[in-house]
Scaffold this motif. Structure first.
Motif, PDB file in Angstrom:
ATOM      1  N   ASP A   1      32.978  34.724  37.863  1.00  0.00           N
ATOM      2  CA  ASP A   1      34.287  33.971  38.574  1.00  0.00           C
ATOM      3  C   ASP A   1      35.485  34.483  37.550  1.00  0.00           C
ATOM      4  N   TYR A   2      35.101  34.559  36.392  1.00  0.00           N
ATOM      5  CA  TYR A   2      36.172  35.034  35.518  1.00  0.00           C
ATOM      6  C   TYR A   2      36.569  36.596  35.888  1.00  0.00           C
ATOM      7  N   LEU A   3      35.656  37.357  35.980  1.00  0.00           N
ATOM      8  CA  LEU A   3      35.928  38.923  36.262  1.00  0.00           C
ATOM      9  C   LEU A   3      36.568  39.003  37.664  1.00  0.00           C
ATOM     10  N   ARG A   4      36.115  38.081  38.697  1.00  0.00           N
ATOM     11  CA  ARG A   4      36.838  38.167  40.057  1.00  0.00           C
ATOM     12  C   ARG A   4      38.414  38.116  40.034  1.00  0.00           C
ATOM     13  N   ASN A   5      38.535  37.483  39.037  1.00  0.00           N
ATOM     14  CA  ASN A   5      40.149  36.734  38.816  1.00  0.00           C
ATOM     15  C   ASN A   5      40.679  37.593  37.553  1.00  0.00           C
ATOM     16  N   ASP A   6      39.965  38.672  37.265  1.00  0.00           N
ATOM     17  CA  ASP A   6      40.588  39.602  36.205  1.00  0.00           C
ATOM     18  C   ASP A   6      41.384  38.851  35.224  1.00  0.00           C
ATOM     19  N   LEU A   7      40.288  37.967  34.692  1.00  0.00           N
ATOM     20  CA  LEU A   7      40.851  37.062  33.351  1.00  0.00           C
ATOM     21  C   LEU A   7      40.407  37.532  32.118  1.00  0.00           C
ATOM     22  N   LEU A   8      39.361  38.770  32.214  1.00  0.00           N
ATOM     23  CA  LEU A   8      38.856  39.306  30.843  1.00  0.00           C
ATOM     24  C   LEU A   8      39.106  40.558  30.213  1.00  0.00           C
ATOM     25  N   LEU A   9      39.122  40.785  29.292  1.00  0.00           N
ATOM     26  CA  LEU A   9      39.519  41.997  28.685  1.00  0.00           C
ATOM     27  C   LEU A   9      38.530  43.158  28.489  1.00  0.00           C
ATOM     28  N   PRO A  10      38.529  44.219  28.917  1.00  0.00           N
ATOM     29  CA  PRO A  10      37.470  45.180  28.694  1.00  0.00           C
ATOM     30  C   PRO A  10      37.527  45.363  26.999  1.00  0.00           C
ATOM     31  N   LEU A  11      36.202  45.652  26.631  1.00  0.00           N
ATOM     32  CA  LEU A  11      36.127  45.793  25.139  1.00  0.00           C
ATOM     33  C   LEU A  11      35.402  47.196  24.879  1.00  0.00           C
TER      34      LEU A  11
ATOM     35  N   PRO B   1      21.401  35.433  41.112  1.00  0.00           N
ATOM     36  CA  PRO B   1      21.077  36.397  42.091  1.00  0.00           C
ATOM     37  C   PRO B   1      21.483  37.773  41.760  1.00  0.00           C
ATOM     38  N   GLU B   2      20.764  38.677  41.876  1.00  0.00           N
ATOM     39  CA  GLU B   2      20.979  40.181  41.464  1.00  0.00           C
ATOM     40  C   GLU B   2      22.101  40.654  42.348  1.00  0.00           C
ATOM     41  N   GLY B   3      23.048  41.214  41.605  1.00  0.00           N
ATOM     42  CA  GLY B   3      24.094  41.997  42.379  1.00  0.00           C
ATOM     43  C   GLY B   3      25.121  40.904  43.027  1.00  0.00           C
ATOM     44  N   LEU B   4      24.983  39.866  42.688  1.00  0.00           N
ATOM     45  CA  LEU B   4      25.700  38.693  43.398  1.00  0.00           C
ATOM     46  C   LEU B   4      26.522  37.971  42.319  1.00  0.00           C
ATOM     47  N   GLU B   5      26.657  38.624  41.169  1.00  0.00           N
ATOM     48  CA  GLU B   5      27.172  37.523  39.910  1.00  0.00           C
ATOM     49  C   GLU B   5      28.578  37.263  40.093  1.00  0.00           C
ATOM     50  N   ALA B   6      29.365  38.442  40.971  1.00  0.00           N
ATOM     51  CA  ALA B   6      30.932  38.255  40.956  1.00  0.00           C
ATOM     52  C   ALA B   6      31.238  36.850  41.893  1.00  0.00           C
ATOM     53  N   TYR B   7      30.101  36.277  42.439  1.00  0.00           N
ATOM     54  CA  TYR B   7      30.507  35.020  43.471  1.00  0.00           C
ATOM     55  C   TYR B   7      30.129  33.793  42.767  1.00  0.00           C
ATOM     56  N   GLY B   8      29.514  33.888  41.585  1.00  0.00           N
ATOM     57  CA  GLY B   8      29.134  33.070  40.454  1.00  0.00           C
ATOM     58  C   GLY B   8      29.031  31.375  41.286  1.00  0.00           C
ATOM     59  N   ASN B   9      29.744  30.437  40.966  1.00  0.00           N
ATOM     60  CA  ASN B   9      29.721  29.145  41.040  1.00  0.00           C
ATOM     61  C   ASN B   9      29.705  29.066  42.823  1.00  0.00           C
ATOM     62  N   GLU B  10      30.264  29.781  43.562  1.00  0.00           N
ATOM     63  CA  GLU B  10      30.235  29.458  44.934  1.00  0.00           C
ATOM     64  C   GLU B  10      28.824  29.486  45.525  1.00  0.00           C
ATOM     65  N   ILE B  11      28.093  30.739  45.134  1.00  0.00           N
ATOM     66  CA  ILE B  11      26.479  30.850  45.752  1.00  0.00           C
ATOM     67  C   ILE B  11      25.775  29.799  44.839  1.00  0.00           C
ATOM     68  N   LEU B  12      25.960  29.333  43.662  1.00  0.00           N
ATOM     69  CA  LEU B  12      25.032  28.125  43.120  1.00  0.00           C
ATOM     70  C   LEU B  12      25.274  26.921  43.906  1.00  0.00           C
ATOM     71  N   LYS B  13      26.462  26.641  44.321  1.00  0.00           N
ATOM     72  CA  LYS B  13      26.921  25.649  44.915  1.00  0.00           C
ATOM     73  C   LYS B  13      26.298  25.458  46.269  1.00  0.00           C
ATOM     74  N   ILE B  14      26.043  26.698  46.863  1.00  0.00           N
ATOM     75  CA  ILE B  14      25.690  26.635  48.393  1.00  0.00           C
ATOM     76  C   ILE B  14      24.118  26.439  48.199  1.00  0.00           C
ATOM     77  N   ILE B  15      23.619  27.089  47.493  1.00  0.00           N
ATOM     78  CA  ILE B  15      22.077  27.093  47.109  1.00  0.00           C
ATOM     79  C   ILE B  15      21.703  25.542  46.702  1.00  0.00           C
ATOM     80  N   ALA B  16      22.527  25.200  45.600  1.00  0.00           N
ATOM     81  CA  ALA B  16      22.122  23.802  45.000  1.00  0.00           C
ATOM     82  C   ALA B  16      22.431  22.687  46.348  1.00  0.00           C
ATOM     83  N   ASP B  17      23.248  22.842  47.083  1.00  0.00           N
ATOM     84  CA  ASP B  17      23.651  21.879  48.051  1.00  0.00           C
ATOM     85  C   ASP B  17      22.202  21.679  49.249  1.00  0.00           C
TER      86      ASP B  17
END
Lengths: 424, 298
Positions: free
Chosen positions: A104-114, A379-395
């Motif tokens: 979620d943070y990466l998708r919103n460009d909130l992190l600095l490359p190190l 979920p492999e390869g879907l990390e960028a969708y983070g919380n949204e996918i977790l919520k869909i599955i958990a619901d």
């Protein structure tokens, strides 16, 4: 009698002058000192806070011009607080993430490359776990964090409770495990197994169900393609639901409560991380001699793994000093200290203190799971969708558990929703 | 002449000076955030930024209005608010009627009735959560003591009971407010009316419907509207007790907005939902103001 206009004007001017003085920043005692801000929930957890405070103290002793303001920010409110701070342009210097929300943070460009800083460090494929060099930590060829701790979730059980029910060994297959859990349950006095089935806690619910799915050979995604309705997932969730319906798990209690029940001897088995021993030692030392671990009781022993990660937010006031702190915390010496104090699995190879496994034989299962059987819980390869996918599955899992919805239909719906999400 | 001129100038400028700070606060703390939120709702913004760089679009509103989860959230909000108002008003009237009478220990009973109002929301949520626990809670324990009950609901983890459970907690928390206002309203009804009706042979039920209720009409309207407005924005109980679960059964609009903003980083659609909630609240507030004005006219 009304005050005169002249007096009123004077009062307004005086108020404005007073107010303006309040916003003049106070000068620091030493203008060259850097103060790094490091919020983390580890500061509020037994055992973990000891290491955090000691590593910060050691860092400041080695770096006299850098102060570290480490403070507790509970996990439950961490994301909210970070979003507000980043939105307002006042992010901390170091941020504590997991591989469940890093996307979620990466998708919103909130992190600095190190990468610029990492190239001068000893963090490499020779010294660190492979996950450090995979998604989501490495995204689009750039590295956005350093793994701080590896969390493998394996059975952590009370051997005395098992023995009292006639189980000298931990089961090595799911059917026997489920029978044992039922045999150990006598609610409300005792429960054979506990998981996060409290409504609304979608991240924790996802994590606990994902442990069953992964152990059973299933997966919610492969190579970036959703596989939520995979037959192996259906079977694993069916087993989980059967145990839930059997009344084996305490209901409507949060994770901190059922963990407490575990170290009080009211829950026989958890699938949880190695840090639990540190919690138990602090909260109920008498029980620690009864606690043992095992590999996941499924063929293949596949083990769900999560990672806790240090990152530097974009806009952090002192990124170079921030990475210096991260590098120090993840150094060979400090990682040995971390394992010793917190009983957690380090991402750095060779971080076990000498004699640690002899003194802590229960840790062997965690190390073996980490070395041989670890599978990312996301979920492999879907990390960028983070919380949204977790919520869909958990619901959907909540509908399965609480509304007795068809497992196949629910997972098919989740599959369709996730496919729509990633294609939008 | 000079004294008159000075007084005239004061009359012209003094109100502006006195009201100025308040107007500035309203502008900065109410109008500006509303306008800013509206702007964000018309952008693709994912973060809570200023949104000045983003282009305007109605996509968020279209997406929100076509999402079944949004309408589920609206429905949950309506049921939660309506249930709260109904329960609080009924309980409030009953308690106010009892407390309006003289009896031994009335003072202590009044304190006990008002007590839920004084309990902080977070404390109330945590305590009730445990009371509702199906394995350890005192509520199910008490129910099972009754001879005709052999099974108890799972309350917060049962989709059919979770919303009811939270409504009951909110009623418990808000009915003291209704009691206070209704009790004050009862004092304004003249005893002569009751005496006259008693002479005419009207029983208690008739007196309640013909004298008490009409006499409480305006107070009731204010109580209903205030409780509705507050319930629309009630976040604490739902978030702490169920976080909108199980399976969306308690996912009120405010909780839905929270997840959109702070979990999924979809500020644009979250603010669009917020606008929807604002419209609902404005309609209710307008009705409230109309009633207040009709009171002033009377």
């Amino acid at each position: 009698m009304l005050p005169s206009l002249r007096n009123l004007k004077a009062a307004v001017v005086a108020a404005l002058v007073t107010a303006s003085m309040a916003i003049v920043p106070a000068s620091s005692a030493n203008a060259d000192d850097i103060t790094l801000r490091l919020p983390s929930w580890w500061f509020g957890e037994p055992g973990n806070e000891v290491w955090m405070n000691s590593v910060i103290e050691a860092f400041m002793a080695e770096n006299p011009g850098i102060k570290v303001d480490g403070y507790n920010l509970p996990y439950g409110s961490y994301a909210d607080q970070m979003l507000m701070e980043m939105s307002s342009g006042t992010p901390p210097d170091v941020i504590h993430l997991t591989n469940l929300n890093m996307g979620d943070y990466l998708r919103n460009d909130l992190l600095l490359p190190l990468d610029e800083y990492l190239s001068n460090s000893d963090i490499s494929e020779e010294t660190f776990t492979p996950a450090q060099f995979a998604a989501p930590i490495v995204t689009d060829g750039q590295t956005y964090g350093v793994i701080h701790m590896v969390a493998n979730y394996i059975p952590f059980y009370n051997a005395d409770l098992l023995a009292a029910a006639g189980y000298e060994e931990f089961p090595d297959n799911p059917a026997d495990f489920m029978e044992m859990a039922k045999a150990l349950s006598s609610p409300p006095d005792s429960f054979g197994y506990a998981a996060m089935v409290k409504p609304g806690s979608y991240v924790e619910t996802y994590m606990d169900v994902a442990q069953w799915v992964i152990a059973g050979g299933g997966s919610f995604a492969r190579d970036g393609k959703p596989t939520i309705n995979d037959p192996a997932n259906v079977e694993a969730i069916a087993d989980f639901k059967a145990l839930f319906d059997a009344g084996v798990m305490p209901r409507d209690v949060d994770k901190s409560t059922y963990r407490q029940m575990w170290w009080q001897g009211k829950v026989a088995v958890l699938f949880d991380g190695s840090w639990m021993m540190g919690f138990a030692r602090q909260e109920n030392p008498d029980i620690t001699s009864k606690l043992q671990t095992a590999l996941m009781p499924w063929p293949g022993h596949l083990t769900a793994s999560a990672f806790q990660i240090w990152s530097v937010p974009r806009g952090a006031p002192n990124p170079e000093a921030a990475f210096k702190l991260i590098e120090f915390m993840q150094s060979a010496e400090q990682q040995v200290e971390m394992v010793s104090i917190t009983n957690t699995v380090s991402p750095r190879f060779g971080s076990l203190p000498e004699g640690y496994l002899d003194n802590n034989p229960w840790f062997n299962s965690f190390q073996e799971a980490s070395d041989k059987y670890a599978v990312s819980i996301m979920p492999e390869g879907l990390e960028a969708y983070g919380n949204e996918i977790l919520k869909i599955i958990a619901d959907k899992i909540e509908e399965i558990l609480y509304r007795d919805a068809s497992i196949e239909d629910s997972l098919n719906e989740a599959q369709a929703e996730v496919e729509a999400l990633i294609s939008s | 002449m000079r004294l008159v001129d000075h007084a005239d100038r004061q009359d012209r400028w003094l109100p502006a000076i006195m009201l100025g700070p308040v107007l500035v606060c309203i502008l900065l703390l109410v109008i500006a955030p509303l306008a800013w939120g509206l702007r964000i709702s018309l952008t693709d913004s994912r973060m809570i930024g200023l949104g000045f760089k983003d282009g305007l679009t109605f996509k968020n509103y279209l997406s929100v209005l076509s999402d079944p989860d949004t309408w589920n959230a609206v429905w949950v909000t309506i049921v939660f608010s309506g249930g709260t108002v109904l329960g609080s008003v009924l309980l409030g009237i009953a308690a106010a009627l009892v407390l309006d009478r003289e009896f031994w220990g009335r003072g202590i009973v009044r304190v006990l009735v008002i007590l839920p109002w004084a309990v902080p929301h977070v404390v109330a949520a945590l305590v009730w959560q445990w009371m509702y626990n199906p394995d350890f809670g005192v509520l199910n324990y008490g129910l099972l003591l009754l001879p005709w009950i052999d099974a108890t609901p799972k309350w917060l983890s049962d989709p059919d009971y979770a919303l009811l459970a939270i409504v009951l907690v909110n009623v418990w928390k808000t009915y003291p407010f209704a009691v206070l206002l209704l009790l004050a309203g009862l004092q304004t009804i003249s005893d002569d009316l009751y005496e006259a009706s008693a002479i005419d042979g009207a029983g208690p039920v008739r007196r309640f419907f013909d004298i008490t209720l009409p006499g409480l009409r305006r107070v009731l309207a204010i109580v209903v509207l205030l409780l509705l407005i507050w319930s629309f924005g009630n976040f604490v109980f739902i978030f702490l007790m169920t976080q909108g679960g199980p399976a969306g059964a308690t996912n009120a609009l405010v909780v839905h907005i929270y997840f959109e903003t702070f979990r999924f980083f979809r500020a644009g659609s979250a603010f669009a939902m917020g606008s929807l909630l604002l419209v609902m609240s404005i309609i209710l507030t307008s009705i409230y103001i109309m009633i207040l004005r009709s009171q002033e006219d009377d």
